[in-house]
Design a protein around this motif. Structure first.
Motif, PDB file in Angstrom:
ATOM      1  N   ARG A  84       0.822  -1.212   0.000  1.00 10.93           N
ATOM      2  CA  ARG A  84       0.000   0.000   0.000  1.00 10.93           C
ATOM      3  C   ARG A  84       0.856   1.263   0.000  1.00 10.93           C
ATOM      4  NH1 ARG A  84      -1.293   3.300   4.029  1.00 10.93           N
ATOM      5  NH2 ARG A  84      -0.377   1.881   5.567  1.00 10.93           N
ATOM      6  N   LYS A  85       0.466   2.220  -0.835  1.00  7.34           N
ATOM      7  CA  LYS A  85       1.155   3.499  -0.932  1.00  7.34           C
ATOM      8  C   LYS A  85       1.129   4.206   0.415  1.00  7.34           C
ATOM      9  CE  LYS A  85       1.329   7.659  -3.822  1.00  7.34           C
ATOM     10  NZ  LYS A  85       1.497   8.656  -2.742  1.00  7.34           N
TER      11      LYS A  85
ATOM     12  N   GLN B  43       0.243  -1.297  -6.756  1.00  5.24           N
ATOM     13  CA  GLN B  43       0.142  -1.057  -5.322  1.00  5.24           C
ATOM     14  C   GLN B  43      -1.275  -0.619  -4.922  1.00  5.24           C
ATOM     15  OE1 GLN B  43       2.568   3.132  -5.816  1.00  5.24           O
ATOM     16  NE2 GLN B  43       2.588   2.174  -3.838  1.00  5.24           N
ATOM     17  N   ASN B  44      -2.253  -1.093  -5.670  1.00  3.91           N
ATOM     18  CA  ASN B  44      -3.647  -0.744  -5.370  1.00  3.91           C
ATOM     19  C   ASN B  44      -4.443  -1.928  -4.838  1.00  3.91           C
ATOM     20  OD1 ASN B  44      -3.716  -2.222  -7.702  1.00  3.91           O
ATOM     21  ND2 ASN B  44      -5.086  -0.849  -8.831  1.00  3.91           N
TER      22      ASN B  44
ATOM     23  N   ASP C 127      -5.364  -4.398  -1.625  1.00  2.00           N
ATOM     24  CA  ASP C 127      -5.371  -4.412  -0.165  1.00  2.00           C
ATOM     25  C   ASP C 127      -4.347  -5.400   0.360  1.00  2.00           C
ATOM     26  OD1 ASP C 127      -7.372  -2.549  -0.076  1.00  2.00           O
ATOM     27  OD2 ASP C 127      -8.992  -4.026   0.131  1.00  2.00           O
TER      28      ASP C 127
END
Length: 334
Positions: free
Chosen positions: A143-144, A171-172, A174
């Protein structure tokens, strides 16, 4: 033995058992409850579970109520809203909160892990891995704004890889779904914690080729923190908590990985002992578990350097204002 003697013996055993149970309940009444919100359930946090299972907290007169609150934002919300007394979460979350100018500052007081806890897992086996093999690949990251992703990008840049341009960075997804996404075919490489990395390797779903923890150096990755008001009002309690934690940190390094695995297995009932053991051994080998609770200034600044490199640092916060080293120093010098 006649019937009368049997009945007498049964009655005696029952009375003794009742007395013992009552004594245990009386003992628990004298324990002070501390509510801990951990950001996830992880082998990475082994010393915490050792402190619970070995009774180190109880020795200090503390009764631990441990709750897993997935996600750093939710963990911090639990702490801020008085849903927890202490949070176990990445130190970066305290920076995010404190930089917003909260009236009741979040104070980091005991470090649990001192390196990144993720490993680079490839879909195909690689005998002689080099980081430049990631160029042109699809990399399933974290995650960002979270520590795993920021450390991941820091390590890639260290090896002259631009995570935005030299590979396809995903990176989208969960945190809870990253491993299943990779298992279903997404990505050439993935960044995973233990024991998932070892399970994937055992099942042939992936192959551990590198450690982000070894590459990134010491950083306050997971820290026990509390509100400044709680610390002021319960300093002695926090000292007892830190003392119990330090006992567990020492115990982990003084005993074999298998012994540690056996102690913490009640927290990981679905994970086989050999996987737990190998996961703990990897973390011990690279000194991921902090050997003492002290979060020093160098580590704090390194964390902020990594956040700044990732473009996620709101502002630089002074170590002396948001890290309490007095308690850890006192405990380790006893």
């Amino acid at each position: 033995m006649n019937k009368l003697m049997k009945r007498g013996l049964i009655l005696l055993v029952t009375v003794v058992a009742a007395i013992g149970l009552t004594a245990c309940k009386q003992e628990d009444k004298h324990l002070q409850k501390i509510r801990i919100a951990e950001v996830t359930r992880s082998v990475f946090y082994a010393p915490q579970y050792v402190a619970i299972e070995k009774g180190f907290f109880k020795e200090e007169g503390l009764d631990i109520e441990l709750t897993t609150v997935p996600g750093g934002d939710k963990t911090m919300t639990a702490l801020i809203s008085n849903g927890a007394d202490i949070a176990l979460v990445g130190a970066e979350t305290s920076i995010y909160v404190n930089s917003q100018g909260t009236e009741d500052a979040i104070i980091n007081f005991a470090q649990l892990t001192q390196t990144d806890g993720t490993f680079l897992v490839s879909r195909e086996p690689i005998d002689n891995f080099t980081w430049d093999m990631l160029n042109g690949s699809t990399f399933l990251g974290q995650r960002k704004g979270g520590m795993p992703q920021m450390v991941g990008e820091f390590v890639l840049k260290k090896h002259h890889i631009d995570p935005k341009n030299d590979l396809e960075l995903i990176q989208n997804i969960d945190f809870a779904n990253i491993s299943s996404s990779f298992a279903s075919g997404t990505g050439d490489f993935v960044q995973l914690f233990e024991p998932t990395a070892s399970i994937f390797e055992k099942e042939g779903k992936g192959h551990i080729v590198a450690s982000f923890g070894k590459e990134s150096g010491h950083v306050p990755y997971t820290v026990f923190m509390t509100k400044e008001s709680y610390l002021k009002e319960n300093k002695e309690t926090v000292e007892k908590f830190t003392r119990a934690l330090y006992k567990a940190q020492q115990w982990v390094y003084e005993h074999s990985s298998e012994e540690v695995a056996k102690v913490i297995q009640p927290f990981f009932e679905d994970t086989e002992l050999d996987i737990l053991t190998s996961s703990i051994e990897r973390y011990k080998e690279q000194k991921s578990f902090a050997e003492n609770p002290l979060l020093d200034k160098e580590e704090w600044n390194h964390l902020q350097d990594i956040m700044e490199e990732a473009g996620e640092l709101p502002e630089r916060l002074d170590h002396s204002n948001y890290v309490n080293t007095e308690i850890a120093e006192k405990i380790t010098n006893e």
